[in-house]
Scaffold this active site. Structure first.
Site, PDB file in Angstrom:
ATOM      1  N   CYS A   2      50.776 -16.028  73.345  1.00  0.00           N
ATOM      2  CA  CYS A   2      51.912 -16.817  74.138  1.00  0.00           C
ATOM      3  C   CYS A   2      52.209 -17.961  73.604  1.00  0.00           C
ATOM      4  O   CYS A   2      51.382 -18.733  72.764  1.00  0.00           O
ATOM      5  CB  CYS A   2      51.187 -16.927  75.321  1.00  0.00           C
ATOM      6  SG  CYS A   2      50.206 -15.347  76.000  1.00  0.00           S
ATOM      7  N   ARG A  27      55.100 -16.231  67.076  1.00  0.00           N
ATOM      8  CA  ARG A  27      53.838 -16.095  67.574  1.00  0.00           C
ATOM      9  C   ARG A  27      53.452 -14.595  68.002  1.00  0.00           C
ATOM     10  O   ARG A  27      52.299 -14.443  68.176  1.00  0.00           O
ATOM     11  CB  ARG A  27      53.504 -17.220  68.721  1.00  0.00           C
ATOM     12  CG  ARG A  27      53.431 -18.477  68.148  1.00  0.00           C
ATOM     13  CD  ARG A  27      53.629 -19.498  69.417  1.00  0.00           C
ATOM     14  NE  ARG A  27      52.370 -19.620  69.857  1.00  0.00           N
ATOM     15  CZ  ARG A  27      51.293 -20.457  69.772  1.00  0.00           C
ATOM     16  NH1 ARG A  27      51.345 -21.298  68.624  1.00  0.00           N
ATOM     17  NH2 ARG A  27      50.244 -20.441  70.328  1.00  0.00           N
ATOM     18  N   TRP A  73      52.192 -12.570  75.484  1.00  0.00           N
ATOM     19  CA  TRP A  73      51.626 -11.563  74.705  1.00  0.00           C
ATOM     20  C   TRP A  73      50.517 -10.924  75.620  1.00  0.00           C
ATOM     21  O   TRP A  73      49.637 -11.648  75.855  1.00  0.00           O
ATOM     22  CB  TRP A  73      51.017 -12.255  73.304  1.00  0.00           C
ATOM     23  CG  TRP A  73      50.357 -11.112  72.401  1.00  0.00           C
ATOM     24  CD1 TRP A  73      51.195 -10.375  71.602  1.00  0.00           C
ATOM     25  CD2 TRP A  73      48.994 -10.738  72.266  1.00  0.00           C
ATOM     26  NE1 TRP A  73      50.437  -9.477  70.649  1.00  0.00           N
ATOM     27  CE2 TRP A  73      49.097  -9.722  71.146  1.00  0.00           C
ATOM     28  CE3 TRP A  73      47.938 -10.690  72.806  1.00  0.00           C
ATOM     29  CZ2 TRP A  73      48.125  -9.129  70.767  1.00  0.00           C
ATOM     30  CZ3 TRP A  73      46.871 -10.190  72.597  1.00  0.00           C
ATOM     31  CH2 TRP A  73      46.955  -9.152  71.423  1.00  0.00           C
ATOM     32  N   ASN A  97      48.688 -20.298  78.372  1.00  0.00           N
ATOM     33  CA  ASN A  97      48.481 -19.583  77.053  1.00  0.00           C
ATOM     34  C   ASN A  97      46.857 -19.670  77.338  1.00  0.00           C
ATOM     35  O   ASN A  97      46.064 -20.686  77.402  1.00  0.00           O
ATOM     36  CB  ASN A  97      48.751 -20.402  75.847  1.00  0.00           C
ATOM     37  CG  ASN A  97      48.381 -19.771  74.501  1.00  0.00           C
ATOM     38  OD1 ASN A  97      47.809 -18.930  74.483  1.00  0.00           O
ATOM     39  ND2 ASN A  97      48.454 -20.574  73.243  1.00  0.00           N
ATOM     40  N   GLY A  98      46.131 -18.402  76.815  1.00  0.00           N
ATOM     41  CA  GLY A  98      44.665 -18.406  76.658  1.00  0.00           C
ATOM     42  C   GLY A  98      44.098 -17.302  77.826  1.00  0.00           C
ATOM     43  O   GLY A  98      45.020 -16.534  78.305  1.00  0.00           O
ATOM     44  N   GLU A 459      43.943  -6.986  50.796  1.00  0.00           N
ATOM     45  CA  GLU A 459      44.883  -7.627  51.252  1.00  0.00           C
ATOM     46  C   GLU A 459      46.347  -6.789  51.333  1.00  0.00           C
ATOM     47  O   GLU A 459      47.243  -6.795  52.075  1.00  0.00           O
ATOM     48  CB  GLU A 459      44.985  -9.180  50.724  1.00  0.00           C
ATOM     49  CG  GLU A 459      46.187 -10.018  50.944  1.00  0.00           C
ATOM     50  CD  GLU A 459      46.239 -10.289  52.585  1.00  0.00           C
ATOM     51  OE1 GLU A 459      45.395  -9.854  53.162  1.00  0.00           O
ATOM     52  OE2 GLU A 459      47.370 -10.838  52.964  1.00  0.00           O
ATOM     53  N   LYS A 463      48.776  -5.897  54.365  1.00  0.00           N
ATOM     54  CA  LYS A 463      50.341  -6.527  54.312  1.00  0.00           C
ATOM     55  C   LYS A 463      51.226  -5.368  54.756  1.00  0.00           C
ATOM     56  O   LYS A 463      51.932  -5.265  55.432  1.00  0.00           O
ATOM     57  CB  LYS A 463      50.441  -7.006  53.165  1.00  0.00           C
ATOM     58  CG  LYS A 463      51.525  -8.013  52.869  1.00  0.00           C
ATOM     59  CD  LYS A 463      50.860  -9.531  53.360  1.00  0.00           C
ATOM     60  CE  LYS A 463      49.853  -9.392  54.681  1.00  0.00           C
ATOM     61  NZ  LYS A 463      49.340 -10.748  54.644  1.00  0.00           N
ATOM     62  N   GLU A 466      50.576  -3.694  58.460  1.00  0.00           N
ATOM     63  CA  GLU A 466      50.896  -4.379  59.597  1.00  0.00           C
ATOM     64  C   GLU A 466      52.482  -4.649  59.613  1.00  0.00           C
ATOM     65  O   GLU A 466      52.878  -4.709  60.756  1.00  0.00           O
ATOM     66  CB  GLU A 466      50.198  -5.783  59.657  1.00  0.00           C
ATOM     67  CG  GLU A 466      50.638  -6.791  58.461  1.00  0.00           C
ATOM     68  CD  GLU A 466      49.911  -8.120  58.616  1.00  0.00           C
ATOM     69  OE1 GLU A 466      49.787  -8.635  59.497  1.00  0.00           O
ATOM     70  OE2 GLU A 466      49.836  -8.831  57.369  1.00  0.00           O
ATOM     71  N   HIS A 482      33.344   9.637  46.899  1.00  0.00           N
ATOM     72  CA  HIS A 482      32.184   9.574  47.810  1.00  0.00           C
ATOM     73  C   HIS A 482      32.986  10.241  48.915  1.00  0.00           C
ATOM     74  O   HIS A 482      32.113   9.919  50.084  1.00  0.00           O
ATOM     75  CB  HIS A 482      31.321   8.531  47.900  1.00  0.00           C
ATOM     76  CG  HIS A 482      30.790   8.240  46.546  1.00  0.00           C
ATOM     77  ND1 HIS A 482      29.596   8.873  46.106  1.00  0.00           N
ATOM     78  CD2 HIS A 482      30.864   7.289  45.487  1.00  0.00           C
ATOM     79  CE1 HIS A 482      29.370   8.632  44.938  1.00  0.00           C
ATOM     80  NE2 HIS A 482      30.029   7.365  44.389  1.00  0.00           N
ATOM     81  N   LYS A 579      51.053 -14.465  65.640  1.00  0.00           N
ATOM     82  CA  LYS A 579      50.786 -15.130  64.686  1.00  0.00           C
ATOM     83  C   LYS A 579      49.436 -16.236  64.850  1.00  0.00           C
ATOM     84  O   LYS A 579      48.640 -16.274  64.078  1.00  0.00           O
ATOM     85  CB  LYS A 579      51.928 -16.220  64.623  1.00  0.00           C
ATOM     86  CG  LYS A 579      51.727 -16.953  63.333  1.00  0.00           C
ATOM     87  CD  LYS A 579      51.742 -16.444  61.918  1.00  0.00           C
ATOM     88  CE  LYS A 579      51.679 -17.187  60.750  1.00  0.00           C
ATOM     89  NZ  LYS A 579      51.668 -16.402  59.529  1.00  0.00           N
TER      90      LYS A 579
HETATM   91  C1  F6R Z   1      47.606 -10.903  58.318  1.00  0.00           C
HETATM   92  C2  F6R Z   1      47.552 -12.248  59.069  1.00  0.00           C
HETATM   93  C3  F6R Z   1      46.364 -12.132  59.943  1.00  0.00           C
HETATM   94  C4  F6R Z   1      45.585 -13.561  59.663  1.00  0.00           C
HETATM   95  C5  F6R Z   1      44.382 -13.721  60.754  1.00  0.00           C
HETATM   96  C6  F6R Z   1      43.788 -14.767  60.866  1.00  0.00           C
HETATM   97  O1  F6R Z   1      48.948 -10.843  57.689  1.00  0.00           O
HETATM   98  O2  F6R Z   1      48.099 -12.866  58.864  1.00  0.00           O
HETATM   99  O3  F6R Z   1      45.267 -11.416  59.534  1.00  0.00           O
HETATM  100  O4  F6R Z   1      44.966 -13.773  58.587  1.00  0.00           O
HETATM  101  O5  F6R Z   1      44.815 -13.471  62.001  1.00  0.00           O
HETATM  102  O6  F6R Z   1      44.659 -15.732  61.312  1.00  0.00           O
HETATM  103  P1  F6R Z   1      44.428 -17.410  61.118  1.00  0.00           P
HETATM  104  O7  F6R Z   1      44.569 -17.499  59.406  1.00  0.00           O
HETATM  105  O8  F6R Z   1      45.678 -18.258  61.704  1.00  0.00           O
HETATM  106  O9  F6R Z   1      43.020 -17.808  61.523  1.00  0.00           O
END
Ligand code: F6R
Length: 584
Positions: A2, A27, A73, A97-98, A459, A463, A466, A482, A579
């Site tokens: 949010c 976000r 959100w 927010n929260g 990673e 990427k 997502e 396996h 985000k």
């Molecule tokens: C993936 C991504 C997330 C963040 C994760 C942690 O592209 O961005 O997996 O890495 O949510 O977020 P932070 O780094 O803000 O703690």
């Protein structure tokens, strides 16, 4: 997660708040709303879906000098107009927010006192509870102070009371909130991009603090209702850092900033002989804790630290670490990695270690964020403001900093910054259109590698999935047979990474195993080796082992971006994602 914006002042409050909401779109959200005062009357407009839906419902010519806005959100209740914020109850209107963890208990009490609810949200309950407290205490500050002690969980609130239209109120615990200053106008926001169009001066609200804001004055009270002298901060980055600058997507822009991010991060720690890195000599064990990509960066850190400095390093996902038994002592350093510095599970692990008297060091990108403020030591990554939900440049800054910590631990200052930044520049300008087009037509993709290349594969897979919604998984190259190899069919893409010459032969054997079963192999390597075991080869430059991952990750980020683009996905704001993950 949010986003909150709020404004009081001489300007058009509706426009300022909506501008702010647009800057917080990154976000992640599923509905948006605004409450504004016009001719002493309250108006609330909310819409499901993108901000444009809300914008289309607003008359921007309406005069207002006080407004609060929100992008939601969904946590409690589905994404819907009714569940979206602002929520109101008699005299109070709030955006939040929260999560208010004890909202069901509070709701029960309110129901007994004839309060009625329209939504499924904890926020509507919180708003009603503030109103309920106000019935017996007409001092808004004291009511908010009481509420902040009653509400359990995390929260940042923007609040308007119809009995006092000269003020905007804010309070927070755990969830972030900033208060920004203008000339006869003031703002509240969840994050800096929301206010940058108007001002770069701001203060950070601390837990349990309450702000009483009018257009020309801001008062902040602590939990004992004493006025607090807050430090005024100036955001150093430019507004360009939060706009696309001609790039089609923030993700692409941020990949293109990676060489600068690398140089800035190295400069900040190496140029002054590691002066900014605290003395770590007493620690004989590291616990690295993080989520998502930051966790993947932690895995790279483990490989490097264990290989070069011989210090045993455990890496754990924060949402697991916080609930398990942790074997740490006074010689253990708990390292938290977080771009946002607000991820609730990572923050909880930090607070847990702190309360057990264990030293903590955070690797954080956002200045002054909760994780940065709570840790004993902070090392900032110098990635600048990252907007795209899928992290790229901040991840690169994290692995750069972990390499620098390893160099510090081994007293090695040998790094060819200029040369490596030139190589990064070359890699970020490459495209992989044939490969990406091929992958965009597939349902499953596998990433394989050994050692550090497996961590990079994880990673790369995250990427890809997502932002393109294509199922992708990473496996240690030797592990496929396996079980997982049964999923390989004619044409299944397998991205095989090999940058460690000592493991090259072994990885090639594993590649041959999948190739023999019909896989379409994309071979990413530093080696010159050729053969008929791959379909596409991406040759990347070989550099110092410590920093090799910085180069290797780039094609993986670009392929994910290109695939998502071929599929027409919402690259910067993938569905269901946020985000800054401020809920557990
Ligand atoms: C993936 C991504 C997330 C963040 C994760 C942690 O592209 O961005 O997996 O890495 O949510 O977020 P932070 O780094 O803000 O703690």
């Amino acid at each position: 997660m949010c986003g909150i914006t709020g404004y009081i002042g001489k300007n058009n409050a509706i426009k300022v708040v909506m501008d702010g909401l647009e800057s917080l779109e990154y976000r992640g959200y599923d509905s948006a709303g605004i409450a504004y005062i016009c001719d002493n009357k309250l108006n609330i407009i909310k819409e499901e879906g993108k901000i444009i839906n809300l914008k289309n419902s607003i008359d921007f010519n309406t005069k207002s000098s006080l407004a609060i806005g929100h992008t939601r959100w969904a946590t409690h209740g589905i994404p819907s107009k009714t569940n979206s914020h602002p929520h109101s109850s008699n005299k109070f209107i709030v955006v939040h927010n929260g999560i208010i963890e004890n909202y069901l208990e509070l709701k029960e009490e309110l129901l007994k006192n004839d309060y009625k609810f329209e939504s499924d949200t904890d926020t509507e309950v919180a708003c009603a509870y503030i109103d309920f407290l106000y019935k017996s205490d007409k001092n808004i500050l004291s009511v908010l102070n009481k509420a902040s002690k009653i509400f359990k969980g995390s929260y940042a609130f923007g609040i308007i009371c119809t009995d006092d239209l000269n003020h905007l109120y804010a309070l927070k615990k755990t969830s972030p909130l900033i208060i920004a200053f203008g000339n006869d106008e003031n703002y509240i926001a969840s994050d800096i991009p929301a206010i940058l169009k108007y001002t770069n001066k701001y203060m950070l609200l601390d837990d349990y603090e309450i702000a009483k804001i009018e257009s020309s004055k801001i008062e902040v009270y602590d939990s004992n209702m004493n006025l607090v002298d807050k430090k005024i901060l100036e955001f150093e980055g430019s507004i360009e850092s939060s706009i696309k600058c001609g790039y089609e997507h923030f993700m692409l822009k941020e990949i293109h900033e990676e060489s600068e991010v690398f140089v800035n991060t190295v400069k900040n720690y190496l140029d002054d002989n590691f002066k900014n890195i605290p003395d770590l000599s007493k620690y004989n064990k590291f616990h690295i804790v993080a989520c998502g990509s930051a966790y993947h960066a932690g895995l790279i850190g483990k490989y490097l630290i264990e290989k070069y400095s011989n210090i045993p390093t455990l890496v754990e996902v924060a949402s697991e670490y916080r609930y398990k038994k942790n074997f740490y002592d006074e010689n253990t350093l708990v390292i938290l990695i977080s771009q946002s510095g607000e991820t609730i599970d990572t923050l909880a692990c930090l607070l847990k270690a702190k309360s057990d008297n264990i030293d903590t060091l955070s690797i954080v990108n956002v200045f002054g964020s909760s994780i940065a403020r709570e840790s004993k030591y902070v090392l900032y990554t110098k990635a600048g403001c990252e907007i795209a939900v899928a992290t790229t440049k901040a991840y690169l800054a994290q692995i750069t900093l972990l390499a620098l910590i390893t160099m510090y631990l081994t007293n090695n200052k040998d790094i060819e910054t200029k040369y490596i930044s030139k190589l990064i520049d070359e890699e970020i300008n490459k495209t992989y259109e044939d490969i990406s087009l091929y992958i965009s037509k597939c349902k499953n993709v596998f990433f394989i590698g050994r050692g550090i290349d497996y961590a990079l594969g994880m990673e790369g897979a995250l990427k890809l999935k997502e932002i393109s919604y294509i199922n992708a998984s990473a496996y240690p190259a030797g592990e496929l047979k396996h079980g997982t190899i049964s999923l390989i069919e004619e044409g299944t893409p397998v991205i095989a990474i090999s940058t460690d010459n000592s493991l090259l032969e072994k990885t090639i054997s594993n590649i041959k195993e999948v190739k023999a079963r019909g896989a379409k192999v994309i071979f990413i390597t530093t080696s010159k080796i050729d053969g008929d075991f791959y379909d596409y080869k991406i040759e990347i430059p070989k550099i110092n082992d410590l920093l090799q991952s910085i180069i290797t990750i780039i094609p993986l980020q670009i392929i994910a971006y290109e695939v998502a683009k071929y599929l027409g996905c919402d690259i910067d704001k993938p569905r269901n994602l946020a985000k800054s993950v401020t809920v557990e």
